[in-house]
Design a protein around this motif. Structure first.
Motif, PDB file in Angstrom:
ATOM      1  N   UNK A 757       0.817  -1.226   0.000  1.00 24.07           N
ATOM      2  CA  UNK A 757       0.000   0.000   0.000  1.00 24.07           C
ATOM      3  C   UNK A 757       0.843   1.265   0.000  1.00 24.07           C
ATOM      4  N   UNK A 758       2.147   1.133   0.122  1.00 18.45           N
ATOM      5  CA  UNK A 758       3.022   2.303   0.255  1.00 18.45           C
ATOM      6  C   UNK A 758       2.894   3.211  -0.965  1.00 18.45           C
ATOM      7  N   UNK A 759       2.589   4.511  -0.776  1.00 19.06           N
ATOM      8  CA  UNK A 759       2.488   5.432  -1.909  1.00 19.06           C
ATOM      9  C   UNK A 759       3.862   5.743  -2.495  1.00 19.06           C
ATOM     10  N   UNK A 760       3.874   6.099  -3.749  1.00 15.69           N
ATOM     11  CA  UNK A 760       5.129   6.463  -4.410  1.00 15.69           C
ATOM     12  C   UNK A 760       5.505   7.893  -4.060  1.00 15.69           C
ATOM     13  N   UNK A 761       6.807   8.177  -4.089  1.00 17.60           N
ATOM     14  CA  UNK A 761       7.273   9.549  -3.820  1.00 17.60           C
ATOM     15  C   UNK A 761       7.705  10.233  -5.111  1.00 17.60           C
ATOM     16  N   UNK A 762       7.675   9.497  -6.236  1.00 20.76           N
ATOM     17  CA  UNK A 762       7.980  10.089  -7.543  1.00 20.76           C
ATOM     18  C   UNK A 762       7.362   9.212  -8.615  1.00 20.76           C
ATOM     19  N   UNK A 763       7.273   9.749  -9.805  1.00 22.88           N
ATOM     20  CA  UNK A 763       6.722   8.981 -10.910  1.00 22.88           C
ATOM     21  C   UNK A 763       7.683   7.845 -11.272  1.00 22.88           C
ATOM     22  N   UNK A 764       7.157   6.693 -11.681  1.00 22.99           N
ATOM     23  CA  UNK A 764       8.009   5.578 -12.083  1.00 22.99           C
ATOM     24  C   UNK A 764       8.964   5.978 -13.204  1.00 22.99           C
ATOM     25  N   UNK A 765      10.236   5.610 -13.064  1.00 24.23           N
ATOM     26  CA  UNK A 765      11.240   5.873 -14.093  1.00 24.23           C
ATOM     27  C   UNK A 765      11.813   7.260 -14.069  1.00 24.23           C
ATOM     28  N   UNK A 766      11.388   8.100 -13.142  1.00 22.56           N
ATOM     29  CA  UNK A 766      11.851   9.484 -13.119  1.00 22.56           C
ATOM     30  C   UNK A 766      13.066   9.698 -12.221  1.00 22.56           C
ATOM     31  N   UNK A 767      13.142   8.973 -11.121  1.00 24.97           N
ATOM     32  CA  UNK A 767      14.229   9.177 -10.177  1.00 24.97           C
ATOM     33  C   UNK A 767      14.777   7.842  -9.689  1.00 24.97           C
ATOM     34  N   UNK A 768      16.082   7.875  -9.333  1.00 23.66           N
ATOM     35  CA  UNK A 768      16.711   6.701  -8.728  1.00 23.66           C
ATOM     36  C   UNK A 768      16.663   6.836  -7.213  1.00 23.66           C
ATOM     37  N   UNK A 769      16.073   5.867  -6.556  1.00 21.86           N
ATOM     38  CA  UNK A 769      15.993   5.851  -5.092  1.00 21.86           C
ATOM     39  C   UNK A 769      16.169   4.405  -4.643  1.00 21.86           C
ATOM     40  N   UNK A 770      17.369   4.117  -4.098  1.00 24.17           N
ATOM     41  CA  UNK A 770      17.642   2.755  -3.644  1.00 24.17           C
ATOM     42  C   UNK A 770      16.614   2.350  -2.602  1.00 24.17           C
ATOM     43  N   UNK A 771      15.863   1.297  -2.861  1.00 22.32           N
ATOM     44  CA  UNK A 771      14.709   0.967  -2.033  1.00 22.32           C
ATOM     45  C   UNK A 771      14.676  -0.507  -1.652  1.00 22.32           C
ATOM     46  N   UNK A 772      14.624  -0.761  -0.346  1.00 25.04           N
ATOM     47  CA  UNK A 772      14.387  -2.118   0.139  1.00 25.04           C
ATOM     48  C   UNK A 772      12.977  -2.583  -0.203  1.00 25.04           C
ATOM     49  N   UNK A 773      12.057  -1.624  -0.265  1.00 27.83           N
ATOM     50  CA  UNK A 773      10.648  -1.994  -0.421  1.00 27.83           C
ATOM     51  C   UNK A 773      10.386  -2.666  -1.765  1.00 27.83           C
ATOM     52  N   UNK A 774      11.053  -2.163  -2.812  1.00 29.30           N
ATOM     53  CA  UNK A 774      10.877  -2.759  -4.122  1.00 29.30           C
ATOM     54  C   UNK A 774      11.306  -4.216  -4.139  1.00 29.30           C
ATOM     55  N   UNK A 775      12.356  -4.549  -3.378  1.00 31.64           N
ATOM     56  CA  UNK A 775      12.823  -5.932  -3.369  1.00 31.64           C
ATOM     57  C   UNK A 775      11.978  -6.819  -2.462  1.00 31.64           C
ATOM     58  N   UNK A 776      11.353  -6.218  -1.467  1.00 40.20           N
ATOM     59  CA  UNK A 776      10.367  -7.002  -0.714  1.00 40.20           C
ATOM     60  C   UNK A 776       9.242  -7.425  -1.652  1.00 40.20           C
TER      61      UNK A 776
END
Length: 984
Positions: A757-776
């Motif tokens: 349910x976590x909201x995004x903080x930027x549009x997909x493909x626009x910024x690089x943000x190393x994220x543990x959540x994506x790998x979960x």
């Protein structure tokens, strides 16, 4: 003294002229100039660097002496003594030892001209050499049998695979290198002549004395490999000796015990036996050893041994082949001679036949006495003796023995058995391994296919210890090997135990250590063969590994695998066992015929597909340079960057470094070993999660551009519907880097639901943000697609079949064998977990039952080396394909315009990088928060693995981990000597 007074009549100019004449007299002499590469294919061996140690120059005959003048100055007794070489053992000898005193008496009173050393050790032989040289008025000519390298006689030197194994490599340069290194070590030990190579053509499978000592059953192959070995030996200024003229290959009698008789005529000898000798003579051969074999259909002297037969030595060797070098007898104590001729009679006949050097007379004093009487009676002329003595003195002068006859013992420690020499000998041993049969594709052996292995060492001795080193090596590559010895002392109770283990075995491996020994049959004893047949009678696959006599395969024709290994030396065993498990290339070709089974040239090629355990030098790295890792790790431990760690280095398919450093914690009471299991932290992202996605992509079950909403319904609305698998892998999904969650949510379902349910903080493909959540989320997608949770999927599909047995989520649940090997991470005071050990350090993964896409995996450096090799090997491991080469390239290359990352994998960054400054631009890998890292440089085929618990006792420690990673990486990459095998 009489001799010294003569010396001063001659100028150095005259000396040079006379020495040149002496060398021309020998014919075909090779230059003793420093070795230069003759072809670009030849591996360069640079000259050993001299030490600053004092070189003794002791000679009773100061200066350099014209050979003819020296010869004329000798008495008949002194001339006769020069013809003899007597045996000595190069081990420690007390000054009052009877054997030593006898040697001194022979040298001093009987003027013996040469020593042949038998068994000994480096320093023992060197010291005895110098003692004996001091005793001699004229310098001693020192010789030694070194067919298998200097280690054939001298403990502590470099051992090579026998000639037949060298020929099996198919590369004549290996014979050259074998000869060159052997000569280098011989020279360092003060040896002037090597009794090698064997130019016998072993075309008789029942030959009890030659066998693997011969290069081949093909005379042209024998000639080719033999001449290369001769060139290698003589490139170092050492005299090579071709043996046993005119050929000992087609006998079934050992001339040590009796007189063999070969009834072939001259036509047959010209077609086979004489081919290698003729070619070698035409190529400048300088010394030949005669055979104690009768050739009644060639000779005019009936059954006279060739050594004593003028028809063989004078007519055939000297006149027909045109040989004018040094002729050495085989040992005159051998029964082919000694049983039929008195010591003096044998020497007189040998001289008349054309021999020059008398080797190992059974009674030197009697032989010398009888030879002198023969001269005095006119039976043999003094001029005939002069011809041979002139050759011997010329060789001594050529080798500078009148200027310096002593061994420099200060230099032995760096000129003998160097890491580079060992690496070359081990490579040759590895390349010699020959696979003749692989029914049912038993090789490469995988644990998952053969859970229980029975290994039986078959021997014709009664030591009870045969094959113990073989068993240890097998257990490096397989976890469950039961081992038994079947020799002449094996009891019925032990045989019953073998039977029981055979009933449980999934694979039976027979290691044949039957050696070529003329005192007993060469094949498997009937009572032993009965047991072997019983053990292998069922449906269980079986392997026969021949460590010695290759013809033993005739006794076990129905084994599923026939693997030739040529010798039972520890080096050969160590370099053969990996081939069984796919850990080295198998490229050998059979150089002999095994009647009714295999022909010359047979051999099944199999490429390496598993990790091998080897030395740095074996793959072109400097072990000395890698030692700097020890200091880097120690300094980091001293600075409290971490309490301990493990560093592993994999290069070109070999694990060459895997060492533990420091302790579990700062109490320093439990040391780190190389097999410790570490919390990998974010290495989980690549080793487990990314690898699972790669496999699913390979299988067409996932597409990189698949919308995440296809698997996660919460991504069906708003900008989240535009997120793809590609975005998650590249950390460009728009998800935030980190959310704690576990302050309030402490179950797996709650945390996963919150991430979804976590909201995004930027549009997909626009910024690089190393994220543990994506790998979960990627971990959850693996479960959605495969129907198995991430830990079970990756364990079943990858880790277990690849033999990564210490790679687990939740390792403390596996059992004590694993949980007792896990260093602690943090002492957790926030979530009151206390000492975190055996469970995942990351809090979210901890509350997700220890299994998450971003963290939770534990492993060893060895297992990560296996994983790295699989990636570098194009997805193949142990003959099985886990990933395609194309998907590996796709995921590890740069795939983002916003970062230098690949899919899931990090890559070397510009500027400072924990991958080091020397790593290539294509280097990929990952780091983990707990102090772990893995960097893989595909261009150099190198993986660098660092595992630590730098968060112990808390996260304020370990601030210098990045610099340590970079230093280790640069040390590893800086230790690579070249992309091609080199030495020194």
């Amino acid at each position: 003294m009489k001799h010294q007074s003569i010396i001063h009549y001659f100028s150095n100019a005259v000396v040079c002229i006379l020495l040149a004449s002496a060398i021309l007299y020998l014919g075909g002499c090779k230059s003793s100039e420093p070795f230069e590469l003759k072809t670009t294919d030849r591996t360069h061996l640079s000259e050993p660097q001299p030490s600053n140690g004092h070189i003794e120059r002791i000679s009773e005959m100061s200066g350099t002496i014209p050979v003819d003048s020296m010869l004329n100055s000798l008495t008949l007794d002194e001339k006769i003594g020069q013809l003899f070489s007597v045996p000595a053992y190069g081990s420690f000898t007390n000054e009052h030892d009877p054997g030593f005193l006898r040697l001194k008496r022979l040298i001093r009173d009987y003027h013996i001209g040469g020593i042949i050393f038998f068994r000994g050790d480096v320093y023992g032989q060197a010291i005895l050499h110098n003692k004996l040289q001091r005793t001699a008025k004229l310098p001693l000519w020192v010789s030694q049998d070194m067919e298998f390298g200097a280690a054939m006689r001298v403990e502590g030197t470099t051992r090579f695979t026998p000639a037949m194994g060298v020929a099996a490599t198919g590369n004549p340069e290996n014979a050259y290198l074998k000869g060159k290194i052997t000569a280098r070590e011989a020279k360092a030990l003060g040896v002037h002549q090597i009794y090698a190579p064997v130019l016998d053509v072993n075309n008789n499978p029942d030959n009890p004395v030659i066998n693997v000592r011969s290069f081949s059953a093909d005379p042209d192959l024998v000639a080719l490999f033999g001449m290369n070995m001769i060139e290698g030996i003589e490139s170092e200024g050492i005299l090579a000796t071709a043996k046993h003229f005119p050929g000992h290959g087609d006998t079934d009698v050992d001339s040590h015990l009796n007189l063999p008789v070969i009834n072939h005529g001259i036509t047959r000898l010209e077609e086979i036996e004489l081919v290698p000798f003729r070619k070698a003579v035409n190529n400048g051969l300088r010394s030949v050893m005669s055979a104690h074999i009768a050739y009644p259909n060639v000779s005019t002297n009936g059954n006279l041994p060739g050594t004593l037969d003028e028809s063989i030595l004078r007519s055939l060797l000297i006149d027909e082949l045109g040989f004018n070098g040094l002729v050495v007898t085989d040992g005159l104590e051998m029964q082919g001679i000694a049983a039929n001729f008195s010591p003096g009679e044998a020497v007189v006949l040998a001289l008349k036949a054309g021999a020059d050097k008398m080797l190992i007379s059974p009674d030197e004093m009697t032989a010398i006495h009888e030879l002198k009487r023969a001269v005095q009676s006119g039976t043999i002329s003094e001029e005939r003796i002069d011809r041979s003595v002139r050759k011997i003195l010329s060789l001594k002068a050529e080798h500078g023995l009148f200027e310096n006859r002593m061994v420099n013992t200060d230099d032995l420690s760096y000129t003998i058995d160097t890491p580079e020499y060992r690496a070359i000998s081990e490579r040759i041993a590895r390349e010699s391994v020959t696979l003749l049969k692989n029914d049912g594709n038993v090789l490469p052996v995988r644990d998952v296919d053969y859970l229980n292995v029975l290994a039986v060492a078959l021997s014709d001795d009664q030591s009870g210890s045969t094959g113990s080193g073989w068993a240890r090596e097998l257990r490096k590559y397989h976890n469950n090997v039961s081992f038994h010895v079947l020799d002449r002392r094996t009891s019925e109770e032990e045989i019953d135990e073998m039977r029981k283990d055979a009933m449980k075995a999934d694979l039976i491996i027979i290691g044949s250590f039957i050696v070529v020994r003329s005192s007993q049959p060469m094949q498997i004893q009937p009572e032993q063969l009965e047991i072997i047949n019983e053990l292998t009678a069922g449906e269980t696959p079986s392997v026969l590994m021949a460590f010695g006599n290759p013809y033993v395969v005739r006794d076990v024709p129905d084994a599923d695998v026939h693997l030739m290994a040529w010798s039972a030396s520890r080096s050969q065993i160590d370099q053969t066992v990996p081939a069984l498990f796919g850990a080295s290339h198998i490229t050998g070709q059979l150089p002999i015929r095994i009647p009714g089974m295999y022909e010359i040239g047979d051999g099944i090629e199999m490429r390496q597909s598993t990790l091998r355990y080897d030395t740095p030098e074996a793959v072109g790295m400097s072990g000395d340079s890698l030692l700097a890792i020890d200091m880097i790790m120690q300094e980091a431990i001293n600075d409290s960057v971490f309490p301990g760690g493990v560093v592993a280095v994999m290069h070109k398919g070999a694990l060459v470094w895997n060492n533990g450093y420091g302790y579990y914690d700062y109490s320093k009471t439990k040391e780190i070993s190389a097999n410790e299991v570490y919390d990998l932290a974010s290495l989980t992202k690549v080793v487990a999660t990314t690898t699972s996605i790669m496999k699913l992509v390979d299988e067409g079950l996932i597409g990189l551009d698949d919308p995440v909403q296809q698997y996660i319904p919460e991504f069906s609305e708003g900008i989240k519907k535009n997120v793809t698998i590609r975005h998650l892998l590249l950390h460009t999904s728009g998800l935030p880097a980190f959310k704690v969650y576990v302050d309030e949510l402490q179950t797996r379902d709650e945390i996963i639901s919150a991430v979804r349910r976590e909201p995004l903080i930027s549009d997909p493909g626009e910024e690089y943000e190393y994220s543990d959540l994506g790998f979960i989320l990627l971990g959850e997608i693996v479960e959605q697609v495969s129907g198995r949770r991430l830990d079970r999927y990756v364990r079943t599909e990858m880790f277990y079949p690849m033999g990564m047995y210490s790679t687990h989520f939740n390792p403390s649940a596996v059992g004590g064998w694993m949980s007792n090997r896990i260093p602690p991470t943090e002492i957790d005071t926030v979530y009151e977990r206390g000492l975190v050990q055996g469970v995942v350090h990351d809090e979210r993964a901890y509350y997700m039952e220890g299994v998450a896409g971003h963290a939770g995996l534990f492993s060893t450096a060895r297992d990560l080396a296996v994983y790295s090799y699989m990636l570098l090997n194009g997805g193949l491991y142990a003959g099985e394909r886990y990933l395609s080469d194309s998907v590996i390239n796709e995921f590890t290359e740069q795939r983002s315009e916003l970062s230098n990352r690949g899919f899931g994998f990090d890559r070397k960054s510009s500027g400072f990088s924990t991958a080091g400054s020397l790593s290539g631009p294509n280097t990929f890998g990952h780091t983990g928060f707990t102090g772990t890292s893995i960097w893989i440089d595909p261009d150099r085929e190198t993986a660098i693995i660092l595992l630590t618990n730098r968060v112990h006792p808390n996260r304020s420690y370990g601030s210098g981990i990045g610099e340590v990673r970079a230093k280790v990486a640069d040390t590893v990459l800086g230790s690579i000597v070249s992309d091609k095998e080199q030495s020194l």
